[in-house]
Write a protein that holds these residues in place. Structure first.
Motif: not given
Length: 502
Positions: A47-48, A54, A56, A392-397, A400, A425
């Motif tokens: 993601d970066s 980050s 990841s 990306p969805e796993w990291l964003a949701g 968090k 998390y």
């Protein structure tokens, strides 16, 4: 319907080309001389490209030792050696480290590497609001950073840390220049043997050899492409078709075809990964330790390892891997016992069926046999709602805190300190555990640190913070002729400059 390998590989590549909208189905880089360039497959798209900001771990696989470097280097053995620091001295009390920096080193844009860059990088990581994963365990322990001259850095620690040289070799401690640090997420500029060329979102990242690297003559691979492919069958097809030269952490179901193929070498090594069913400790009824213990008793670790991982792992019972110093084997604390699980749920007053969400990232270990976890929990009265998400969805949701349960492999070594952060998390909030971490950080003797390591593991296991399942082995498939790659992974990094074609 039967289909042979060649047809499967071609059809898979054609589908991938159609999805990415690339002319002819594949980028022009695939047509390069395969005896010079190297293409690696990674399961997760980053993601970066900045490992200092980050979470990841995949970022380190791509840029660590290739684009970015730190003061020290972690070798395959787990030992540390000089990298941007040519040498160092430690004070008798273990609180002060004086680093003599390597001279004549430049960043890819021509900026000089010096003590000011080191000071900037570490102060950036220490700053309030820093997202650096090692902030609490490494950078907050740095009391002061002094630079007597352009090639000397002195770090003074609040407390001695026997692992500080190792931590300075992780990707969270790479050195960035003040002029280019802000663009590191998308246009990284480092001191390593490779410079960033391009990032084709959804496809891969290409790095090319840096002509200005201090040991450029020793770097034999002129270009490396990291391909993002998370489907195990598509990964295998990419290797068989010649698109990919090396494949890491391969799904075990596809290993056999490479073991019997004379064109490839397969190595199985160890890693610091901790595979687990992560639990949201803040959500009811998961905030009750009896419920978390019930979930842990419901999982047959050995059956999971055999069925999902092909036997290529060891059962664990806390957030330590057998490769890490101070490991205590605690898998027997929660033996497989569905009857005990149901009794614990009853004692906790849980009305069955209990419905929980299970979030699955796009990794083979999470998705290859999703029925295993669904069936295991169903037998104790827990109904699971599967939610498949992109990384990306796993990291964003999920990352968090937006989840009930998730299957994940934490690969960072000695990362027990994440449990001291109530905002992390899985939301574990234990003053007693934080006190243990503080005692370990302040410890001055090796024996005391070893005993506290054991206490840390037992505390996490007693609280059943997560349901730890396995410490995975790393399976690497490489085309014959490539030399210099690792078998064991104390950290997740791929040192491309060490590779060569025979």
């Amino acid at each position: 319907m039967s289909i042979n390998r060649r047809d499967f590989a071609c059809s898979t590549l054609a589908r991938m080309g159609a999805l990415t909208g690339l002319a002819g189905g594949v980028p022009s880089t695939w047509a390069q001389d395969r005896q010079r360039a190297v293409t690696l497959s990674l399961s997760l798209e980053v993601d970066s490209l900045d490992p200092t900001t980050s979470a990841s771990a995949s970022i380190g696989e791509l840029v660590h030792y290739n684009v970015f470097e730190g003061l020290t280097k972690i070798e395959e053995s787990g030992n540390t050696s000089p990298l941007l620091a040519a040498s160092w001295e430690r004070s008798p009390d273990g609180r002060r480290y004086t680093f003599a920096l390597r001279e004549g080193v430049q960043f890819h844009d021509g900026s000089p590497f010096d003590a000011a860059a080191v000071k900037f990088s570490f102060e950036r990581a220490k700053a309030p609001g820093s997202a650096n994963k090692a902030k609490k365990v490494l950078f907050d322990n740095i009391a002061s950073i002094s630079t007597p001259d352009a090639h000397t850095v002195v770090l003074t620690l609040h407390n001695p840390d026997a692992n500080v040289l190792f931590r300075l070799g992780e990707n969270t401690a790479v050195i960035l220049h003040p002029r280019s640090a802000a663009q590191a997420a998308t246009q990284p500029v480092g001191t390593g043997p490779y410079r960033f060329e391009r990032w084709q979102k959804g496809w891969g990242v290409t790095l090319v050899k840096s002509a200005g690297f201090r040991q450029a003559a020793q770097v034999q691979i002129p270009q490396v492409t990291f391909r993002f492919i998370n489907d195990p069958q598509a990964q295998a097809a990419a290797v068989l078709s010649g698109e990919v030269d090396m494949l890491f952490n391969i799904a075990v179901q596809t290993v056999q075809q490479f073991q019997s193929n004379s064109q490839y070498l397969v190595l199985v090594g160890s890693s610091s990964g901790k595979g687990m069913l992560a639990i949201n400790n803040k959500r009811k009824p998961l905030d009750d330790v009896r419920v978390r213990r019930a979930i842990t008793h419901a999982i047959d670790r050995e059956a999971f390892i055999t069925r999902v991982l092909g036997g290529r792992a060891k059962a664990i019972g806390s957030h330590f891997s057998p490769t890490e110093a101070g490991y205590v084997h605690l898998a027997g604390l929660y033996p497989y016992d569905p009857q005990r699980s149901r009794a614990l749920l009853k004692a906790a007053g849980v009305k069955l069926p209990l419905v929980l969400g299970l979030t699955l990232p796009p990794t083979p270990y999470a998705r290859n046999d999703r029925a295993f976890m669904v069936d295991a929990l169903a037998q104790i009265g827990v109904q699971v709602r599967i939610e498949e998400v992109t990384w990306p969805e796993w990291l964003a949701g999920t990352f968090k805190g937006q989840f009930d349960l998730t299957v994940i492999n934490h690969v960072e070594p000695l990362d027990y300190h994440i449990y001291a952060d109530p905002q992390y998390y899985f939301g574990y909030d234990s003053p007693a555990f934080r006190a243990l971490v503080a005692r370990h950080a302040a410890s001055h003797t090796a024996r005391e640190r070893q005993l506290l390591f054991a206490d840390l593991q037992r505390h996490l296991a007693d609280d059943a913070v997560n349901a730890w399942i396995y410490a995975a082995q790393i399976t690497t498939v490489a085309r014959k002729g490539i030399k210099g790659w690792w078998m064991n992974y104390p950290i997740f990094a791929h040192d491309i400059a060490a590779l060569r074609w025979e």
